[in-house]
Design a protein around this motif. Sequence first.
Motif, PDB file in Angstrom:
ATOM      1  N   GLU A 121      36.763  30.111  33.010  1.00 32.20           N
ATOM      2  CA  GLU A 121      37.607  30.015  34.194  1.00 32.20           C
ATOM      3  C   GLU A 121      39.057  29.815  33.772  1.00 32.20           C
ATOM      4  OE1 GLU A 121      37.170  27.493  38.284  1.00 32.20           O
ATOM      5  OE2 GLU A 121      36.873  26.376  36.441  1.00 32.20           O
ATOM      6  N   ILE A 122      39.970  30.313  34.607  1.00 30.22           N
ATOM      7  CA  ILE A 122      41.385  30.036  34.429  1.00 30.22           C
ATOM      8  C   ILE A 122      41.820  29.180  35.612  1.00 30.22           C
ATOM      9  CG2 ILE A 122      42.115  32.194  35.516  1.00 30.22           C
ATOM     10  CD1 ILE A 122      44.395  32.206  33.349  1.00 30.22           C
ATOM     11  N   ILE A 123      42.522  28.108  35.315  1.00 31.09           N
ATOM     12  CA  ILE A 123      42.927  27.132  36.324  1.00 31.09           C
ATOM     13  C   ILE A 123      44.451  27.123  36.355  1.00 31.09           C
ATOM     14  CG2 ILE A 123      42.788  24.717  37.021  1.00 31.09           C
ATOM     15  CD1 ILE A 123      40.275  24.923  34.810  1.00 31.09           C
ATOM     16  N   VAL A 124      45.023  27.418  37.517  1.00 32.72           N
ATOM     17  CA  VAL A 124      46.469  27.558  37.645  1.00 32.72           C
ATOM     18  C   VAL A 124      46.992  26.548  38.661  1.00 32.72           C
ATOM     19  CG1 VAL A 124      48.328  29.131  38.351  1.00 32.72           C
ATOM     20  CG2 VAL A 124      46.401  29.988  37.007  1.00 32.72           C
ATOM     21  N   THR A 125      48.030  25.824  38.251  1.00 30.98           N
ATOM     22  CA  THR A 125      48.724  24.909  39.149  1.00 30.98           C
ATOM     23  C   THR A 125      50.089  25.517  39.438  1.00 30.98           C
ATOM     24  OG1 THR A 125      47.622  23.055  38.043  1.00 30.98           O
ATOM     25  CG2 THR A 125      49.480  22.527  39.486  1.00 30.98           C
ATOM     26  N   PRO A 126      50.345  25.939  40.690  1.00 28.15           N
ATOM     27  CA  PRO A 126      51.654  26.525  41.013  1.00 28.15           C
ATOM     28  C   PRO A 126      52.776  25.518  40.760  1.00 28.15           C
ATOM     29  CG  PRO A 126      50.071  26.938  42.771  1.00 28.15           C
ATOM     30  CD  PRO A 126      49.443  25.929  41.841  1.00 28.15           C
ATOM     31  N   PRO A 127      54.005  26.006  40.531  1.00 28.57           N
ATOM     32  CA  PRO A 127      55.145  25.100  40.326  1.00 28.57           C
ATOM     33  C   PRO A 127      55.279  24.101  41.470  1.00 28.57           C
ATOM     34  CG  PRO A 127      55.787  27.359  39.864  1.00 28.57           C
ATOM     35  CD  PRO A 127      54.403  27.411  40.459  1.00 28.57           C
ATOM     36  N   ASP A 128      55.661  22.886  41.124  1.00 24.39           N
ATOM     37  CA  ASP A 128      55.881  21.801  42.095  1.00 24.39           C
ATOM     38  C   ASP A 128      54.656  21.502  42.941  1.00 24.39           C
ATOM     39  OD1 ASP A 128      58.434  21.454  41.170  1.00 24.39           O
ATOM     40  OD2 ASP A 128      59.389  22.542  42.800  1.00 24.39           O
ATOM     41  N   LEU A 133      44.491  26.190  41.574  1.00 24.60           N
ATOM     42  CA  LEU A 133      43.809  27.396  42.015  1.00 24.60           C
ATOM     43  C   LEU A 133      42.893  27.824  40.873  1.00 24.60           C
ATOM     44  CD1 LEU A 133      46.966  29.236  43.403  1.00 24.60           C
ATOM     45  CD2 LEU A 133      45.300  27.907  44.711  1.00 24.60           C
ATOM     46  N   HIS A 134      41.719  28.355  41.199  1.00 26.60           N
ATOM     47  CA  HIS A 134      40.732  28.713  40.182  1.00 26.60           C
ATOM     48  C   HIS A 134      40.363  30.190  40.291  1.00 26.60           C
ATOM     49  CE1 HIS A 134      39.689  24.452  39.236  1.00 26.60           C
ATOM     50  NE2 HIS A 134      40.205  24.286  40.447  1.00 26.60           N
ATOM     51  N   ALA A 135      40.153  30.809  39.124  1.00 30.25           N
ATOM     52  CA  ALA A 135      39.659  32.191  39.073  1.00 30.25           C
ATOM     53  C   ALA A 135      38.738  32.314  37.869  1.00 30.25           C
ATOM     54  CB  ALA A 135      40.812  33.188  38.953  1.00 30.25           C
ATOM     55  N   VAL A 136      37.740  33.152  37.995  1.00 28.54           N
ATOM     56  CA  VAL A 136      36.837  33.432  36.882  1.00 28.54           C
ATOM     57  C   VAL A 136      37.634  34.198  35.823  1.00 28.54           C
ATOM     58  CG1 VAL A 136      34.770  34.727  36.222  1.00 28.54           C
ATOM     59  CG2 VAL A 136      34.817  33.460  38.379  1.00 28.54           C
ATOM     60  N   TRP A 137      37.414  33.872  34.543  1.00 31.34           N
ATOM     61  CA  TRP A 137      38.060  34.592  33.448  1.00 31.34           C
ATOM     62  C   TRP A 137      37.524  36.023  33.443  1.00 31.34           C
ATOM     63  CZ3 TRP A 137      42.009  33.907  30.234  1.00 31.34           C
ATOM     64  CH2 TRP A 137      42.089  34.689  29.071  1.00 31.34           C
ATOM     65  N   PRO A 138      38.374  37.032  33.613  1.00 30.55           N
ATOM     66  CA  PRO A 138      37.894  38.416  33.639  1.00 30.55           C
ATOM     67  C   PRO A 138      37.302  38.831  32.289  1.00 30.55           C
ATOM     68  CG  PRO A 138      40.115  38.251  34.536  1.00 30.55           C
ATOM     69  CD  PRO A 138      39.803  36.945  33.880  1.00 30.55           C
ATOM     70  N   THR A 139      36.128  39.414  32.303  1.00 30.66           N
ATOM     71  CA  THR A 139      35.493  39.839  31.056  1.00 30.66           C
ATOM     72  C   THR A 139      36.345  40.886  30.333  1.00 30.66           C
ATOM     73  OG1 THR A 139      34.166  41.474  32.245  1.00 30.66           O
ATOM     74  CG2 THR A 139      33.144  39.328  31.820  1.00 30.66           C
ATOM     75  N   ALA A 140      37.154  41.649  31.065  1.00 34.71           N
ATOM     76  CA  ALA A 140      38.016  42.656  30.446  1.00 34.71           C
ATOM     77  C   ALA A 140      39.049  42.036  29.504  1.00 34.71           C
ATOM     78  CB  ALA A 140      38.724  43.477  31.519  1.00 34.71           C
ATOM     79  N   LEU A 141      39.339  40.737  29.687  1.00 31.19           N
ATOM     80  CA  LEU A 141      40.314  40.080  28.811  1.00 31.19           C
ATOM     81  C   LEU A 141      39.710  39.708  27.461  1.00 31.19           C
ATOM     82  CD1 LEU A 141      42.242  37.748  31.283  1.00 31.19           C
ATOM     83  CD2 LEU A 141      42.811  40.073  30.548  1.00 31.19           C
TER      84      LEU A 141
END
Length: 163
Positions: A121-128, A133-141
Amino acid sequence: MRFRTVASAVLVAAGAVVPCMAVGQAQAQEPWCGASWLGLTVEPVGQSSGSQRTASIVLTNLSRESCVLQGFPGVDLAAVGDNGRAALPRTNEQGQPVLLPPGGQAKSTLTYATGTDTPTEIIVTPPDSTTQLHAVWPTALGSIMVWPEGATHPGTYIGPLRG
């Protein structure tokens, strides 16, 4: 204090033209993009050189009004590294404010070295924001090399958001 000027730009996404505004010197009254207004996707971009690749971390304004983002997203990868989660370092680049109309997107470049770890999974915290936010790690990566925290020349890092 955030300074904002609206200068028009165009972003092409999946064959559709979605306007994205670069923001600069004069002030505008658009609200800051809260995490609840944003959608997250991760898109492969290509191979930079050798074992180094890039992907785009894409934040899309899902709300019905324009909002502003500036800076770097916080990016963590799940199921990698010594602690099962790795926080990615940032580049030294300067981020500029980006005005996102409804449906507009801001992208941050994830540069990474291929390796033996495959995040779940990739976990992203927007600025400020403190909301993630969570997204599955794309297998293409594919797989990634996670460098130890404090490494002087990490091969995996994140850039600022751009319109």
